[in-house]
Design an enzyme around this catalytic site. Structure first.
Site, mmCIF file in Angstrom:
data_model
loop_
_atom_site.group_PDB
_atom_site.id
_atom_site.type_symbol
_atom_site.label_atom_id
_atom_site.label_comp_id
_atom_site.label_asym_id
_atom_site.label_seq_id
_atom_site.Cartn_x
_atom_site.Cartn_y
_atom_site.Cartn_z
ATOM 1 C CG HIS C 153 4.734 -1.559 -12.021
ATOM 2 N ND1 HIS C 153 5.045 -0.193 -11.801
ATOM 3 C CD2 HIS C 153 3.415 -1.643 -11.471
ATOM 4 C CE1 HIS C 153 4.102 0.287 -10.753
ATOM 5 N NE2 HIS C 153 3.212 -0.516 -10.835
ATOM 6 C CG HIS C 199 6.582 -2.791 -8.617
ATOM 7 N ND1 HIS C 199 6.921 -1.381 -9.080
ATOM 8 C CD2 HIS C 199 5.484 -2.618 -7.867
ATOM 9 C CE1 HIS C 199 5.960 -0.582 -8.501
ATOM 10 N NE2 HIS C 199 5.225 -1.436 -7.813
ATOM 11 C CG HIS C 214 -2.267 -1.262 -11.444
ATOM 12 N ND1 HIS C 214 -2.395 -1.654 -10.022
ATOM 13 C CD2 HIS C 214 -1.106 -0.705 -11.468
ATOM 14 C CE1 HIS C 214 -1.310 -1.440 -9.456
ATOM 15 N NE2 HIS C 214 -0.470 -0.869 -10.271
ATOM 16 C CG HIS C 246 1.477 2.144 -3.434
ATOM 17 N ND1 HIS C 246 -0.023 1.915 -3.317
ATOM 18 C CD2 HIS C 246 1.575 2.603 -4.822
ATOM 19 C CE1 HIS C 246 -0.541 1.871 -4.536
ATOM 20 N NE2 HIS C 246 0.359 2.202 -5.410
ATOM 21 C CE1 TYR C 255 -2.615 1.752 -8.240
ATOM 22 C CE2 TYR C 255 -4.380 1.007 -6.728
ATOM 23 C CZ TYR C 255 -2.933 1.015 -7.161
ATOM 24 O OH TYR C 255 -1.916 -0.063 -6.695
ATOM 25 C CD GLU C 265 0.365 2.720 -9.305
ATOM 26 O OE1 GLU C 265 1.434 2.173 -9.814
ATOM 27 O OE2 GLU C 265 0.350 2.942 -8.203
#
Lengths: 307, 307, 307, 307
Positions: C153, C199, C214, C246, C255, C265
């Protein structure tokens, strides 16, 4: 380390085909190939080992273990242990410095199980492979296969377990970390250590002398054991059992065979030992769970397939 | 999800002793006990599941699976699928809302393999267990045993695999994620999905109809599989095989049995699927490796022990 | 996948030096280098991806993202989505088949955040890298660096989050998996998906348009995140934060920056989504914990270092 | 273990509120609460520890470490070490058996860094917590929080590092496993061990005497470090840094604070040591990477927040 013996330092393994064996130990286990000597023996090591080598492969007609060597603190210890061995009635053979390349003089003796062991005080130190001595990275790039970090221990089968236990405990200063006892409270398996590891060498009772069950190599994690299992399949290597956990030592493990039929183990985790720890004891009635903690039964090969 | 079916939503399992089964599914697998209905059925779920329940245990004389249910997007989809089933010659039974507590009306049909399946559009949403809907923590405190996160899929044995494949693919909109084909290129195992998972339901060819191989639950990691294996031993639960990896789906897995003899799986990892992915294919000649990737042979139980 | 959009399929990233970027994305992230086109763009992919490529690197004066592309089920879907975009007032640009090598025709539009997106129905399928289509092994030998499995993503910063949410939800059929809302209940971050992933694309509110936070790549395990962190240090790559977790999506992450300053990421784990799941909601007051679950405060770079 | 000292055996930590501290060390770290003595001190231990206790909490006005104790092989060693300490000009204080409940007589001395240390030969052995001495399971059910397995080491700050190194090396028989040296080749950090661990105690140069940096506890795996990090967030515990890896020792770690401001570490993995290993050396110029391998810079707290 009550008597100056530091660790399992090397093992010489007989293989039927040296090139096949090298492919196995170097490319699959991921040991570092160090060199070949004029007897045509190949030397290897795990990447975290400071000493020059820990595994020696020798081509022979019959697979198995030639001998296993323990490193001692210094030459004084070596002399004292020799005197102790002689005093206890063991014959001691001398191997000159350089007989194994980079290794100092060794003294060799035969345990009541029939296996040959050596002590030595000096071995060339080449340092950990692939990382700097100053500001060392976490691990080296370029490792192969299972990325075995170090030679850890051997498990050996033979008769006279109680006497061998006495030799290792009383004469050599090993400690009994874990054991299996039968209903008469006799030791049928002894796991002996000179450090915090659960074993530097282990013995299981067996009528036949001088049998080799496996040489074992340490991995970093349970995920590394999974990767090892995957590689065993990808390379069509003969598997014995695993991934699983041992009851004894509680290490997480997989057993498989080199092309000559010698059993190997890679494992991670496991109990730690201190000199004041009472030995961890398993009853022979629970031998299945003691060996294969998840399956709780021995496979047919565990007690019978030896080299 | 070509035809509005979202996921494997529940399975009703027959057990011989409800209390023993509850101890197994709640305390060992770590499913959340939700409630008991007036038919004496017990409802459970994995903690990450938003819907009220996914596993229903029913005490019976014979172990096995009563039915498996799939949740669809909405009532319109439910009606369309009913029409499609009828148009393809399948009989459809109606179960009223509330027959399973908290579940809307269900339509039930029998696949050519002999298994009963249901579709439903509504189920009470109680949210993930033990964490807040707002600012949710990573996982809830107080989980038990294996901490199974969700009901994932069932593997079922029966005849008429090709017709069943047709039913799930053409009528219900499932996709073929993975398969085993024999030398005549006939499907002997089909792994069918409606999402990104490698399977919501799988079938293996077997002369006997309506057999239950296992219900499977998802874990977070390979380390969770190890912990599950440890718990299987600690609770003296009957193990089938593992920890190991499947060739099909490449998931990392362990099989074991509930006290009634129904097989369970907990697993992690595995392939993901998209509608444009060609099916992953294994040859029946490699069935051993397809099922148990490390062992590369089937154990005797895999094809014969069913409920 | 309510409107036939399957997944995030590719991203074109601007880099200041193509060779340095290639070293980073191929040797460090472990993406597979596929080919270079006559515009001097380099194509790469994660090894599990069936399609030919997912990352395109283009040398430019300014770093950032050129566009992100989503693959749709078929050409009919592509035409429908174009009509829908036009009907909602979006301009649509046509890019002919072959403009990206191996990719069919694309339609391009600009979101209210200022970012360019594409839809396409066809891309050459070269299969997973390094493993056979029949009886595939668990993973290929010869992977490099972090062994990133797939492009997953992008997170993008820009204004007009509510309108962009409307575009992706209403016109394109994405679902809102997770969100951050401010005290007035306005969306300040939206995590949009077309599958079970948390996502496929995410947006965070920011006054400046068309900013790239990112591109993210999926790893197999938390141990793989550790290995990635180690490699970041060993290669003296600029790190942003991690390993950490997260709060939003609960993925485990690190990251870091490519040599041009674009953030990357790599992550594993994380929440799964189904169409009937209510969105997971974090309050803006807990934004620190929502983003960096362990630290519970944002680092200064998270909101300000963009390309 | 050149001089009969076996391991770091206990640490007495001052806390501002005993109940809050107990909640932290018992419920969050997962140490086993053993008992409370008539001085109102609370005793705890990690579940794998054979001895009765390893952590003693004492309520006081000021946080910090009262003393750290090492267990020696036997009373003869204790007497020899006392003679050696006296011969080297150290004052030795005697604490009678039972002053710590279940612990034999202790001799106490102050290192040049200002810290107080103890030696003792006897402590009641209650065995590993929660598992049987015969046929022990892999781990006990009912562990809490981080499930810390054992007290591992302390890191202490103070002046006179070279003299303290001399004390531990020459008088007490510790070995230098790892170190940081400045451009003048002076030791600014020394990691001292009596076993295979990378450290039983470590010192970092600091003008202020007798400062406590952290007490450290061992975990089984990198996944356990993640779970620890999650729990730190869930319990709103003050975090320092991590999950990350150290350069020194290469352990995988997280730092956080108890409610009194004492720093704790939980970690896994890391280098192993043997007496013939040259010390692993980091240059002070690379101190950031030596301490926090991934971040490669110290956070402001590492050198300044001490108790």
């Amino acid at each position: 380390m009550r008597k100056g013996i530091m660790r399992a330092g090397h093992v010489q393994i007989r293989v039927l085909d040296l090139q096949e064996a090298l492919t196995h130990y170097r490319d699959l286990l991921g040991l570092i190939e160090v060199e070949q000597d004029d007897q045509n023996r190949v030397y290897l090591k795990g990447w975290t080992e400071v000493d020059k080598f820990s595994v020696v492969l020798r081509q022979a007609e019959v697979a198995g273990m030639d001998f296993m060597g323990f490193k001692v603190l210094n030459d004084e210890v070596l002399e004292q242990r020799e005197q102790d061995l002689l005093a206890h009635g063991y014959e001691v053979e001398h191997l000159p410095a350089g007989e194994l390349q980079g290794c100092g003089r060794r003294i060799r003796f035969q345990a009541p199980t029939g296996h040959h062991f050596e002590l030595y005080a000096d071995k060339e130190q080449t340092g950990k492979w692939g990382i700097s001595k100053i500001n060392p990275e976490a691990w080296p790039r370029g490792l192969q296969g299972m990325k075995a970090t170090r030679f850890d221990h051997c498990l050996l089968y033979g008769p006279n377990i109680e006497q061998t236990y006495g030799l290792f405990c009383d004469v050599l200063g090993f400690e009994l970390a874990e054991q299996v006892v039968n209903p008469d409270n006799q030791k049928v398996a002894v796991f002996m250590t000179v450090g915090m590891k659960a074993h530097d060498v282990a013995f299981i009772d067996c009528p036949e002398a001088n049998k080799f069950h496996h040489a074992s190599f340490f991995l970093d994690s349970w995920e590394a054991v999974l990767r090892a299992a995957d590689l065993i399949s990808m390379t069509n290597t003969s598997i014995d059992i695993g991934p699983t956990r041992h009851g004894l030592t509680h290490g997480q493990t997989i057993y498989f065979f080199d092309p000559s039929g010698n059993r190997n183990e890679v494992f991670c985790g496991g109990d730690y030992h201190y000199p004041d720890h009472p030995p961890v004891t398993w009853k022979a009635e629970e031998l299945g769970k003691a060996i294969f903690y998840h399956e709780r039964v021995l496979n047919e090969r565990f007690l019978s397939v030896l080299t």
